[in-house]
Design a protein around this motif. Structure first.
Motif, mmCIF file in Angstrom:
data_model
loop_
_atom_site.group_PDB
_atom_site.id
_atom_site.type_symbol
_atom_site.label_atom_id
_atom_site.label_comp_id
_atom_site.label_asym_id
_atom_site.label_seq_id
_atom_site.Cartn_x
_atom_site.Cartn_y
_atom_site.Cartn_z
ATOM 1 N N MET A 23 0.818 -1.221 0.000
ATOM 2 C CA MET A 23 0.000 0.000 0.000
ATOM 3 C C MET A 23 0.855 1.276 0.000
ATOM 4 S SD MET A 23 -3.259 -0.832 -0.187
ATOM 5 C CE MET A 23 -4.223 0.487 0.514
ATOM 6 N N PRO A 24 1.887 1.383 0.850
ATOM 7 C CA PRO A 24 2.738 2.572 0.785
ATOM 8 C C PRO A 24 3.454 2.718 -0.565
ATOM 9 C CG PRO A 24 3.032 1.466 2.886
ATOM 10 C CD PRO A 24 2.212 0.550 2.031
ATOM 11 N N ILE A 25 3.846 1.594 -1.162
ATOM 12 C CA ILE A 25 4.478 1.644 -2.483
ATOM 13 C C ILE A 25 3.490 2.175 -3.528
ATOM 14 C CG2 ILE A 25 5.204 0.146 -4.399
ATOM 15 C CD1 ILE A 25 7.513 0.834 -2.638
ATOM 16 N N LEU A 26 2.249 1.719 -3.457
ATOM 17 C CA LEU A 26 1.230 2.229 -4.375
ATOM 18 C C LEU A 26 1.114 3.745 -4.259
ATOM 19 C CD1 LEU A 26 -1.130 1.901 -6.381
ATOM 20 C CD2 LEU A 26 -2.631 1.499 -4.408
ATOM 21 N N ARG A 27 1.116 4.255 -3.029
ATOM 22 C CA ARG A 27 0.985 5.699 -2.831
ATOM 23 C C ARG A 27 2.180 6.457 -3.418
ATOM 24 N NH1 ARG A 27 -1.640 3.843 1.935
ATOM 25 N NH2 ARG A 27 0.240 3.919 3.219
ATOM 26 N N VAL A 28 3.373 5.869 -3.328
ATOM 27 C CA VAL A 28 4.558 6.492 -3.939
ATOM 28 C C VAL A 28 4.335 6.684 -5.435
ATOM 29 C CG1 VAL A 28 6.983 6.115 -4.564
ATOM 30 C CG2 VAL A 28 6.233 5.686 -2.224
ATOM 31 N N PHE A 29 3.806 5.655 -6.085
ATOM 32 C CA PHE A 29 3.567 5.732 -7.527
ATOM 33 C C PHE A 29 2.419 6.684 -7.867
ATOM 34 C CE2 PHE A 29 6.151 1.931 -7.543
ATOM 35 C CZ PHE A 29 6.861 2.059 -8.731
ATOM 36 N N GLN A 30 1.421 6.734 -7.010
ATOM 37 C CA GLN A 30 0.264 7.600 -7.265
ATOM 38 C C GLN A 30 0.608 9.071 -7.062
ATOM 39 O OE1 GLN A 30 -2.483 5.812 -4.474
ATOM 40 N NE2 GLN A 30 -3.600 4.718 -6.091
ATOM 41 N N GLU A 31 1.504 9.358 -6.124
ATOM 42 C CA GLU A 31 1.735 10.739 -5.700
ATOM 43 C C GLU A 31 2.936 11.400 -6.363
ATOM 44 O OE1 GLU A 31 1.988 10.318 -1.468
ATOM 45 O OE2 GLU A 31 -0.078 9.606 -1.283
ATOM 46 N N ASN A 32 3.711 10.648 -7.145
ATOM 47 C CA ASN A 32 4.917 11.201 -7.771
ATOM 48 C C ASN A 32 4.904 10.957 -9.278
ATOM 49 O OD1 ASN A 32 6.794 11.934 -5.311
ATOM 50 N ND2 ASN A 32 5.873 9.956 -4.832
#
Length: 209
Positions: free
Chosen positions: A135-144
């Protein structure tokens, strides 16, 4: 981001190297809060993955992912095979027919993988499972818009380490209740190796080159 077939093959090779090197460590983690077979199962599974990939020819990344999924599902015992296999199967379906994958497509594939993991494992973020890294990895991809792979690696590492202080709510570890606190979740560690390997391949290429 441009994930090609060649980079995907190198990615899986790198994951296998890390899991083989840390097989005993993964087993010791699982002995503390699980069945004690995570290291053995994952090492067997990714050994078979590399064997399958190295003996096949691929035109698309989706076909690579599909063979990773099918190999893990058929060769890995316990919960790990079905869960990691489901993740790669969902990723394969998400990028069907793609010879290479850009960041937007990979982000969607990770999101689909997470939904597959949730469906199969009935877990959520915070339950002390591999989702605590995915989940944190997904957010990295979504937010950058442009991925800093060193940041992605650090995010996965910190997320994995944070599982140590969590109470397990799913799997065999959940039976231990408060005694599950103080141990890192083995599936999170394997997931960290997965994303650490991707970061290394995307930044450095193959170490033998």
């Amino acid at each position: 981001m441009n994930l090609t077939v060649d980079k995907t093959l190198k990615w899986m090779t790198r994951v296998n190297e890390k899991i083989q090197a840390n097989k005993a460590y993964l087993t010791s983690l699982d002995q503390a809060i699980g069945d004690g077979d995570h290291g053995i199962n994952m090492s067997r599974g990714f050994q078979e993955v590399v064997k399958k990939l190295s003996s096949s020819h691929y035109e698309t990344v989706s076909d690579c992912f599909k063979d990773v999924a099918m190999t893990l599902m058929s060769k890995v015992g316990g919960a790990s095979g079905p869960i990691f296999g489901t993740a790669f199967l969902k990723m394969s379906m998400s990028v069907k027919g793609k010879e290479s994958i850009n960041q937007e497509e990979f982000t969607r594939a990770i999101d689909d993988a997470i939904n597959g993991i949730i469906q199969r494992g009935k877990a959520n973020e915070g339950d002390k499972t591999l989702l605590d890294v995915w989940m944190p990895i997904l957010r990295v991809f979504q937010e950058n818009d442009d991925i800093n792979w060193n940041d992605a690696d650090n995010t996965a590492k910190n997320a994995m380490e944070a599982t140590k202080e969590r109470l397990a709510k799913k799997g065999r570890a959940a039976y231990l209740k408060e005694r599950s606190i103080g141990h890192v979740d083995p599936g999170s560690v394997s997931s960290y190796y997965l994303f650490q390997s991707l970061a290394e391949v995307m930044t450095k290429g193959d170490k033998n080159e």
